[in-house]
Each structure stands twice: as structure tokens, then as C-alpha cells.
Write a protein that holds these residues in place. Structure first.
Motif, PDB file in Angstrom:
ATOM      1  N   PRO A  82       0.777  -1.057  -0.037  1.00  0.00           N
ATOM      2  CA  PRO A  82      -0.077   0.123   0.137  1.00  0.00           C
ATOM      3  C   PRO A  82       0.872   1.215   0.016  1.00  0.00           C
ATOM      4  CG  PRO A  82       0.161  -0.971   2.107  1.00  0.00           C
ATOM      5  CD  PRO A  82       0.959  -1.803   1.343  1.00  0.00           C
ATOM      6  N   SER A  83       1.605   1.404  -1.117  1.00  0.00           N
ATOM      7  CA  SER A  83       2.440   2.664  -1.441  1.00  0.00           C
ATOM      8  C   SER A  83       1.472   3.955  -1.141  1.00  0.00           C
ATOM      9  CB  SER A  83       3.092   2.797  -2.519  1.00  0.00           C
ATOM     10  OG  SER A  83       3.837   3.875  -2.725  1.00  0.00           O
ATOM     11  N   LYS A  84       2.205   4.723  -0.282  1.00  0.00           N
ATOM     12  CA  LYS A  84       1.212   6.282  -0.075  1.00  0.00           C
ATOM     13  C   LYS A  84       1.759   7.054  -1.051  1.00  0.00           C
ATOM     14  CE  LYS A  84       4.396   8.316   3.291  1.00  0.00           C
ATOM     15  NZ  LYS A  84       4.893   8.206   4.728  1.00  0.00           N
ATOM     16  N   TYR A  85       2.550   6.741  -2.259  1.00  0.00           N
ATOM     17  CA  TYR A  85       2.886   7.607  -3.189  1.00  0.00           C
ATOM     18  C   TYR A  85       2.404   7.438  -4.419  1.00  0.00           C
ATOM     19  CZ  TYR A  85       6.554   8.390   0.092  1.00  0.00           C
ATOM     20  OH  TYR A  85       6.986   8.851   1.410  1.00  0.00           O
ATOM     21  N   THR A  86       1.140   6.581  -4.557  1.00  0.00           N
ATOM     22  CA  THR A  86       0.416   6.606  -5.880  1.00  0.00           C
ATOM     23  C   THR A  86      -1.218   5.766  -5.105  1.00  0.00           C
ATOM     24  OG1 THR A  86      -0.025   5.056  -7.865  1.00  0.00           O
ATOM     25  CG2 THR A  86       1.733   4.204  -6.162  1.00  0.00           C
ATOM     26  N   ASP A  87      -1.950   5.826  -5.889  1.00  0.00           N
ATOM     27  CA  ASP A  87      -3.302   5.023  -5.717  1.00  0.00           C
ATOM     28  C   ASP A  87      -3.237   3.864  -6.370  1.00  0.00           C
ATOM     29  OD1 ASP A  87      -4.387   7.182  -4.301  1.00  0.00           O
ATOM     30  OD2 ASP A  87      -5.312   8.157  -5.988  1.00  0.00           O
ATOM     31  N   TYR A  88      -2.424   3.553  -7.267  1.00  0.00           N
ATOM     32  CA  TYR A  88      -2.539   2.163  -7.991  1.00  0.00           C
ATOM     33  C   TYR A  88      -1.844   1.131  -7.406  1.00  0.00           C
ATOM     34  CZ  TYR A  88      -2.411  -0.244 -12.402  1.00  0.00           C
ATOM     35  OH  TYR A  88      -2.554  -1.320 -13.344  1.00  0.00           O
ATOM     36  N   THR A  89      -2.413   0.623  -6.188  1.00  0.00           N
ATOM     37  CA  THR A  89      -1.848  -0.243  -5.359  1.00  0.00           C
ATOM     38  C   THR A  89      -2.787  -1.179  -4.905  1.00  0.00           C
ATOM     39  OG1 THR A  89      -2.474   0.561  -3.070  1.00  0.00           O
ATOM     40  CG2 THR A  89      -0.476   1.804  -4.307  1.00  0.00           C
ATOM     41  N   ILE A  90      -2.250  -2.266  -4.365  1.00  0.00           N
ATOM     42  CA  ILE A  90      -3.149  -3.463  -3.465  1.00  0.00           C
ATOM     43  C   ILE A  90      -4.252  -2.888  -2.750  1.00  0.00           C
ATOM     44  CG2 ILE A  90      -1.587  -3.833  -1.545  1.00  0.00           C
ATOM     45  CD1 ILE A  90      -3.093  -6.452  -3.947  1.00  0.00           C
ATOM     46  N   ALA A  91      -4.045  -1.797  -2.012  1.00  0.00           N
ATOM     47  CA  ALA A  91      -5.041  -1.066  -1.206  1.00  0.00           C
ATOM     48  C   ALA A  91      -6.177  -0.778  -1.588  1.00  0.00           C
ATOM     49  CB  ALA A  91      -4.292   0.071  -0.460  1.00  0.00           C
ATOM     50  N   ASN A  92      -6.165  -0.410  -2.903  1.00  0.00           N
ATOM     51  CA  ASN A  92      -7.489  -0.045  -3.918  1.00  0.00           C
ATOM     52  C   ASN A  92      -8.065  -1.256  -4.696  1.00  0.00           C
ATOM     53  OD1 ASN A  92      -7.513   2.534  -2.691  1.00  0.00           O
ATOM     54  ND2 ASN A  92      -5.842   2.999  -4.041  1.00  0.00           N
ATOM     55  N   SER A  93      -7.450  -2.313  -4.381  1.00  0.00           N
ATOM     56  CA  SER A  93      -7.979  -3.567  -5.104  1.00  0.00           C
ATOM     57  C   SER A  93      -9.047  -3.945  -4.181  1.00  0.00           C
ATOM     58  CB  SER A  93      -7.070  -4.617  -5.177  1.00  0.00           C
ATOM     59  OG  SER A  93      -6.710  -5.333  -4.000  1.00  0.00           O
ATOM     60  N   PRO A  94      -9.876  -5.220  -4.605  1.00  0.00           N
ATOM     61  CA  PRO A  94     -10.809  -5.850  -3.682  1.00  0.00           C
ATOM     62  C   PRO A  94      -9.988  -6.486  -2.383  1.00  0.00           C
ATOM     63  CG  PRO A  94     -10.885  -6.590  -6.076  1.00  0.00           C
ATOM     64  CD  PRO A  94     -10.155  -5.468  -6.073  1.00  0.00           C
ATOM     65  N   TYR A  95      -8.861  -6.871  -2.706  1.00  0.00           N
ATOM     66  CA  TYR A  95      -8.293  -7.589  -1.867  1.00  0.00           C
ATOM     67  C   TYR A  95      -7.746  -6.899  -0.602  1.00  0.00           C
ATOM     68  CZ  TYR A  95      -4.710 -10.938   0.104  1.00  0.00           C
ATOM     69  OH  TYR A  95      -4.310 -11.540   0.969  1.00  0.00           O
ATOM     70  N   LYS A  96      -7.327  -5.708  -0.977  1.00  0.00           N
ATOM     71  CA  LYS A  96      -6.922  -4.561   0.005  1.00  0.00           C
ATOM     72  C   LYS A  96      -5.595  -4.769   0.902  1.00  0.00           C
ATOM     73  CE  LYS A  96     -11.556  -2.307   1.069  1.00  0.00           C
ATOM     74  NZ  LYS A  96     -12.476  -3.212   0.279  1.00  0.00           N
ATOM     75  N   LYS A  97      -5.497  -6.171   1.250  1.00  0.00           N
ATOM     76  CA  LYS A  97      -4.447  -5.996   2.225  1.00  0.00           C
ATOM     77  C   LYS A  97      -3.084  -6.206   1.625  1.00  0.00           C
ATOM     78  CE  LYS A  97      -6.436 -10.153   3.207  1.00  0.00           C
ATOM     79  NZ  LYS A  97      -7.513 -10.838   3.388  1.00  0.00           N
TER      80      LYS A  97
END
Ligand code: JFZ
Length: 442
Positions: A113-128
Motif C-alpha cells: 500500500p504505497s502512499k505515493y500512488t493510488d495504483y496499489t493493492i490497497a485499492n484492489s478488492p483484496y486490500k491487504k
């Protein structure tokens, strides 16, 4: 020498191998695992029934792939069967001692979950956080973790292939800061990380940033003492990569042995190195269809032996499916290689180049710091006679099968310091190991 030596600000800062404990550990690994996993795993090299004939993790660059389709696919990334502990246990059973895991491939999607882009696992349905799970699970199994990171980033609008205009340079300044921030973040969030495996560093934009890449490498090593970074990261001030303008390796080990293995020790130029290898001919991410040859377990074991015999490590790639499971072919290879390693890993772990003349039956390795040489035998001649010829000033005291210590094999002396070891000429299904205990003398 006649060679002109240039004074470089950003060339190699060391000639020869690193001598510290972290690098000694790296050198002794013998066998590693590479994992390519990301949004590309959802496609498996296929779109609407058509197959991309490049490497599956490059599918976004296929002319048939609309970027909109690829760039929104992460909304489907939800690996229900992902279990990092199972992955790590499979790797442990295989006998690998380090893993390199894709935190961000060329597509720019971050598995943390990088805080420098929105294109991360945190914004996938998986989230973790997937990187955290991998780092923790492998570390728990005693397998060292290295993070793969692509500098080239198809998702970041500031990425440039070249710097031709003022606007390019301004964008790339932002991109360099983004890269530094992400790397700092990775090292801070996953402090067990032993090293970084860089990729996507071949474009002019990066090659023109020699000073920055050098400063960044030194900064990362200050943040994380002992950190291991290969030769695929930086450039010198003339844009040379891997080796600087004076021919000296920039990086802790040579990262150019990709899907190829050196033939002789001279080819490695006295550097540390590892070879990264795919099971199919090419392709690192999950591909639904493997076209062409797939390597067998024995071929993989032979590559491992060959690499270790020439002082390198062998790293086998796995491309899990998007649901987090491994295809059966990969499971089988991991299992079979592991079964062999369980019996024979003494000839692979903490072993180095012998300096003995190569023979046709297979590969020698030498236990670092011990008077023990291993013969990893792949080809038994019809005569059953295996020739050995120790290096100068070395004698063989005794020879025995690794699986039968105390049961000495007879050595038949030949001229010119050579000997024969006689074994049965038929019936082998797998490579086997003969131990030679050596002493000084002639
Ligand atoms: C790169 C990636 O493009 C690829 O997707 C994969 O991750 C692989 C491990 O690395 O591919 C390369 C990089 C360098 C060379 C060849 C393929 N090279 O130096 O020959």
C-alpha cells in the motif's frame, strides 16, 4: 596496463567482491526462487481468446491490449487462495535460500500500500498488503527476501523514456523523487529485506541520471546497512550500465546472467553473480499456455549445479495464477527439486568454484572453507569410469557417495595427476553426488 583509466565521479566505488558477512551469505545461497505476480497474472497472456506471444507480464504493451482494459483490471485482483505461508513452505521444501518478489513490475501496480500512488493493492478488492505477507512468511521459514522493483513505470505520468525537452526533465525530476520515496518506503516498511532487485533501468532517461542513481544507491545503503543491490540499477556519468567506463562492475553482483549461464569461470570476470531462469523458454508472469520447451527437474538441477560450480547462484522463476495458486507443473518441479536437494544440498549450499579442470560427467563444487569437493554427476560414461584431475597441489584422500559416507570408493591412479573413480555404468535416473576429501600435496 595499456588500458586508459578514466577518473569517474559515479563509476564503481569498489573493485572486486564485497567481503562482508551479508554478501558471504548471499554467495552461499546456491538456489533461489523468483516470483512474478501482479495484475498481468489475471490475463495469463490471453485477451478474448487470443494469445500474446511475448512474455505474459508484458501484455499491457501488446497492440491488442487497450490500456483502459489493463489499467482497470486491478479492480478484479482478489487472490482468494493466496496463502503466503503455503508459498513459503513450498519454497522451503524446494530448498531455496532466497526469494525475489515483484513489488512493482513495469505496469506500475504496487503489491504494497504505497502512499505515493493510488495504483496499489490497497485499492484492489483484496486490500491487504501482499508484500508484507510474503516478507513475513518467507522470513519465518528462514528464507531471505529480496524485493524486485521496476524503475520504469507505465502508470506514472512522469515516467519518461528519454529527456528531450525541459518538460521531460521537469517530469523526470518528479519521477526520481517518487522512486526514491517508494524505495525508502519499502525499506522502512519491510526492514527484513536483504536486497533490492532492480529492473526497467535501461532507458535513456535513467542512463542520463547517473549522478542521481549513484547518490540514490548510496542513500539506500545508508538507510539499510548491508543491503545488496545488483548491477542492473545504476549508470555512470557516461550512461554506462552494469560496468562503468573503466570496465569495473557497478553493483554487488553481476545481474546480466538472465536465462543464460556462463560457460567458463573466465566469463564471470571475478564477480559475484546469479542466473535468473524461467521454466518455459521465456515469460515470467503466469501464462495460461506454455508454448515451446518446458524445463524438466533434471535440467533445472543441472543448471543449479552448473551455476554453483562457476561460483554463482541459480534462481528459478515461478508465476503464480491471479488467485494465488501455483500451476501443477511448478508445484511438481518444486517438489522434485526439493526431494533431490534434501539428499544432495551439501553440494549446493555454501559451495564455490574449485578451479579443477571440468570433466564430461558433470560439475565440481567446493565447500567454502573446507577441504571437500563434490562431484555432481549427470553423465555416467558407458565405461563407468569417472575421471578426476585435482588442481595443482591438491590430493584426494578419499572418495565416497554422499549417501554412503564411510564406504570409500577406490581411486585408480592415472598419469598426470588424474584418477578414475569407477561406478556402475547404468541405471541412473537422477544426478548423484560423490564427495572427495582433499589435502595439500602433490
Ligand atoms: C526484465 C523484465 O522486462 C521481465 O518482464 C522480467 O521481469 C525479467 C526478470 O526482467 O526483462 C529483461 C531484462 C533484462 C534483460 C532481458 C530481459 N537482459 O539484460 O538481457
Amino acid at each position: 596496463s595499456a588500458q586508459q583509466t578514466k577518473v569517474l565521479q559515479h563509476g564503481a566505488h569498489r573493485v572486486g567482491k564485497r567481503t562482508d558477512a551479508e554478501m558471504a551469505t548471499w554467495r552461499g545461497y546456491g538456489l533461489g526462487q523468483f516470483i512474478h505476480w501482479g495484475v498481468y497474472s489475471l490475463f495469463g497472456g490471453e485477451l478474448n481468446g487470443n494469445y500474446y506471444n511475448g512474455a505474459a507480464e508484458w501484455i499491457r504493451s501488446w497492440k491488442d491490449m487497450p490500456h483502459g482494459v489493463y489499467d482497470s483490471a486491478y479492480k478484479q485482483f482478489n487472490p482468494a487462495s493466496f496463502n503466503a505461508t503455503q508459498w513459503a513452505k513450498m519454497a522451503k521444501q524446494m530448498g531455496v535460500r532466497y526469494v525475489t518478489f515483484t513489488t512493482k513490475h513495469h505496469d506500475g501496480f504496487c503489491l504494497w500500500p504505497s502512499k505515493y500512488t493510488d495504483y496499489t493493492i490497497a485499492n484492489s478488492p483484496y486490500k491487504k498488503d501482499i508484500v508484507k505477507q510474503v516478507v513475513d512468511a518467507y522470513s519465518k521459514e528462514g528464507i531471505d527476501v529480496y524485493l524486485y522493483f521496476s524503475v520504469m513505470d507505465w502508470h506514472n505520468p512522469d515516467w519518461r523514456y528519454d529527456l528531450k525537452t525541459k518538460e521531460d526533465s521537469a517530469a523526470f525530476e518528479r519521477f526520481k523523487l517518487f522512486t526514491k520515496n517508494q524505495l525508502t518506503e519499502l525499506l522502512q516498511q519491510y526492514p527484513q529485506t536483504k536486497g533490492l532487485w532492480f529492473d526497467g533501468t535501461w532507458d535513456n532517461s535513467w542512463k542520463k541520471s547517473g549522478a542521481f542513481t549513484d547518490t540514490l544507491e548510496q542513500y539506500l545503503k545508508t538507510l539499510h546497512p548491508g543491503l545488496i543491490i545488483g548491477s542492473r540499477f545504476r549508470a555512470d556519468e557516461f550512461g554506462n550500465r552494469h560496468v562503468d567506463a573503466n570496465g569495473v562492475l557497478m553493483g554487488d553482483y553481476e545481474q546480466g546472467w538472465e536465462r543464460k549461464i556462463p560457460k567458463t569461470y573466465a566469463d564471470v570476470h571475478g564477480n559475484d553473480w546469479d542466473c535468473v531462469m524461467t521454466i518455459p523458454e521465456n515469460g515470467w508472469g503466469y501464462q495460461k499456455k506454455w508454448l515451446g520447451h518446458w524445463k524438466s527437474t533434471n535440467e533445472i538441477l543441472e543448471m543449479t549445479a552448473q551455476c554453483v560450480s562457476l561460483g554463482g547462484n541459480f534462481v528459478l522463476n515461478f508465476g503464480p495464477r491471479a488467485d494465488g495458486t501455483f500451476r501443477p507443473e511448478e508445484v511438481t518441479i518444486a517438489k522434485e527439486a526439493g526431494d533431490w536437494m534434501k539428499i544432495n544440498s551439501a553440494a549446493i549450499y555454501n559451495c564455490e568454484y574449485t578451479g579443477w579442470e571440468k570433466q564430461d560427467w558433470g560439475y565440481y563444487t567446493k565447500k567454502t572453507g573446507e577441504n571437500k569437493v563434490y562431484m555432481i554427476v549427470f553423465n555416467v560414461p558407458v565405461s563407468g569410469s569417472l575421471k578426476i584431475k585435482p588442481a595443482k597441489n591438491t590430493l584426494v584422500d578419499k572418495a565416497y557417495l554422499l549417501t554412503a559416507p564411510g564406504k570409500n570408493l577406490s581411486l585408480e591412479k592415472l598419469d598426470y595427476g588424474a584418477s578414475f573413480i569407477h561406478v556402475s555404468s547404468t541405471g541412473y535416473k537422477q544426478p548423484f553426488v560423490i564427495v572427495l576429501e582433499t589435502k595439500e600435496g602433490s
